[in-house]
Design an enzyme around this catalytic site. Structure first.
Site, PDB file in Angstrom:
ATOM      1  N   LYS A  86       0.884  -1.167  -0.052  1.00 32.91           N
ATOM      2  CA  LYS A  86       0.206  -0.055  -0.085  1.00 32.91           C
ATOM      3  C   LYS A  86       1.028   1.259  -0.066  1.00 32.91           C
ATOM      4  CE  LYS A  86      -3.752  -2.259   0.299  1.00 32.91           C
ATOM      5  NZ  LYS A  86      -3.085  -3.601  -0.271  1.00 32.91           N
ATOM      6  N   ASP A  87       0.185   2.466  -0.379  1.00 37.67           N
ATOM      7  CA  ASP A  87       0.857   3.672  -0.275  1.00 37.67           C
ATOM      8  C   ASP A  87       1.520   3.910   1.101  1.00 37.67           C
ATOM      9  OD1 ASP A  87      -1.670   3.849  -2.180  1.00 37.67           O
ATOM     10  OD2 ASP A  87      -0.247   5.255  -2.993  1.00 37.67           O
ATOM     11  N   LYS A  88       2.467   4.239   1.009  1.00 37.01           N
ATOM     12  CA  LYS A  88       3.193   4.905   2.413  1.00 37.01           C
ATOM     13  C   LYS A  88       2.553   6.184   3.083  1.00 37.01           C
ATOM     14  CE  LYS A  88       7.500   6.053   4.971  1.00 37.01           C
ATOM     15  NZ  LYS A  88       9.052   6.340   4.756  1.00 37.01           N
TER      16      LYS A  88
END
Length: 430
Positions: A86-88
């Site tokens: 997932k996006d950080k």
């Protein structure tokens, strides 16, 4: 058809699918402006060796989180599995499985911005095939337009997306690295049979977005190949780079220095290069005016499984089955695919095949090169991916901002949707 900004073009996203003007603005001004939640089929966990948990995290990258979790729980990272990265810089909710861990052990986890809830136990770990998709809630902020104009522009883009049946299924910038977009460059060097350049690109190519001390350390390694000095200078947070440098200091084996990385990480490099070529083929198909939602003769299509595209079930399209395939496409049951080149790939026929061969020919590489003879564990047999991303965003306006909500299938990128609404390049750089 509108040409994309230079940043997008560098990773193969050469065109916008919509022609309406964008709203501009900025993303990720706060972590809570970008929320991602995984979508699964309803499942009951009734027992087994794997503890299934749901992790809500703020500003954590999955590999980094697992490393810290393994330390706090005093277990190997290999006992963790999850379905997708997932996006950080975001609030994300995702499932993980942990082999042979008692539920009571979860109470030992004390990481900032991390909450872990137990869902149950299972006889098998969480895997990519379990994930149906991701649900996004993303705020575009600092829109410098009157609210009436914002509403008009966003509404026009939404209408175009619906008329197109979706958007080009580009790989977003996350596939290539957001701070240091070098992942595909490493993969390209591996495919071209140059593991030294591949390793040094990953370890030592400096980028402006990094701290100056890190950039200087990378530059010195690139110039001097001094592994001992690099281990002294590289910050501890660059754990993957330090592990590779340590391996190189022992045996100098460029190709196998990647073996110190986790399997899913070391395979990202060639996958990223495949993704770049996929994006270029997709852009060229759009430039030629070939449809994304319907097949033409020569295409290769896949069919739906459980309502989602299943690239494992492919069929070539010719004059005898074109009409039948497109009837299925109109009902969302057949999908035009493009190649993720690998050593087992086969080209399409007709104009689609000519496009695929042209892009690969311009690169000067052959399908067999994706075997990566110097270290076959880094190679890829190839696959195919749908050309069209079926998405139907909902937009809510607030003063100076817009909230977009949409679901995407696993493996597709929210930034691909957001760039159409913003048309600034900001979606890629956020």
């Amino acid at each position: 058809m509108i040409e994309a900004p230079e940043f997008d073009r560098a990773i193969g996203m050469e065109l916008y699918a919509t022609s309406s003007p964008g709203c501009g603005g900025r993303l990720r001004m706060r972590s809570e402006d970008f929320v991602v939640e995984e979508i699964y089929e309803d499942q009951s966990y009734r027992g087994g060796r794997y503890l299934i948990v749901e992790v809500e995290k703020v500003d954590w990258e999955a590999h980094h989180l697992v490393r810290e979790l393994s330390r706090q729980l005093r277990i190997s990272q290999r006992r963790f599995s999850w379905a997708g990265t997932k996006d950080k810089k975001a609030v994300t909710r995702q499932r993980m499985s942990i082999a042979n861990l008692d539920e009571e052990e979860i109470s030992r986890i004390t990481l900032p911005g991390v909450e872990v809830g137990v869902l149950g136990r299972s006889n098998r770990p969480v895997a990519l095939g379990d994930l149906r998709g991701n649900r996004f809630s993303v705020r575009i902020g600092e829109i410098d337009l009157e609210e009436v104009e914002v509403a008009s522009r966003l509404n026009d883009v939404t209408k175009e997306i619906r008329a197109l049946g979706g958007l080009p299924n580009y790989f977003g910038v996350q596939r290539f690295g957001e701070v240091r977009p070098v992942t595909h460059l490493v993969g390209e060097a591996l495919v071209r049979g140059d593991p030294e350049r591949a390793a040094l690109t990953y370890l030592a190519l400096p980028f402006p977005g990094e701290p100056e001390t890190t950039r200087m350390a990378r530059s010195r390694l690139l110039e001097g190949r001094d592994f001992t000095r690099a281990l002294q200078e590289y910050p501890l947070r660059l754990r993957y780079e330090r592990a590779m440098i340590s391996r190189l200091s022992e045996d100098g084996d460029w190709a196998h220095s990647f073996d110190v990385l986790a399997t899913n990480l070391k395979r990202l490099f060639v996958h990223a290069y495949q993704s770049l070529l996929f994006n270029r083929i997709l852009s060229e198909r759009m430039r030629l005016g070939l449809p994304l939602d319907r097949a033409v003769e020569g295409d290769v299509v896949c069919f739906s499984k459980g309502g989602l595209p299943n690239p494992d079930k492919l069929q070539a399209v010719d004059e005898t089955n074109l009409a039948a395939v497109n009837r299925l496409a109109d009902r969302g049951r057949a999908f035009v695919t493009l190649p993720l080149f690998g050593h087992r790939s086969e080209f399409a026929e007709g104009v689609p095949g000519e496009t695929e061969r042209s892009v690969l020919g311009e690169e000067g590489v052959a399908l067999s090169d994706f075997r990566v003879e110097t270290n076959p564990d880094l190679g890829s047999p190839g696959n195919r991916r749908p050309a069209l991303l079926r998405v139907d965003p909902a937009v809510e306006l607030e003063e100076g901002s817009a909230l977009l909500k949409f679901d995407l299938p696993a493996g597709s990128y929210a930034t691909v949707v957001l760039r159409e609404y913003m048309k600034t390049g900001e979606a890629g750089r956020s």
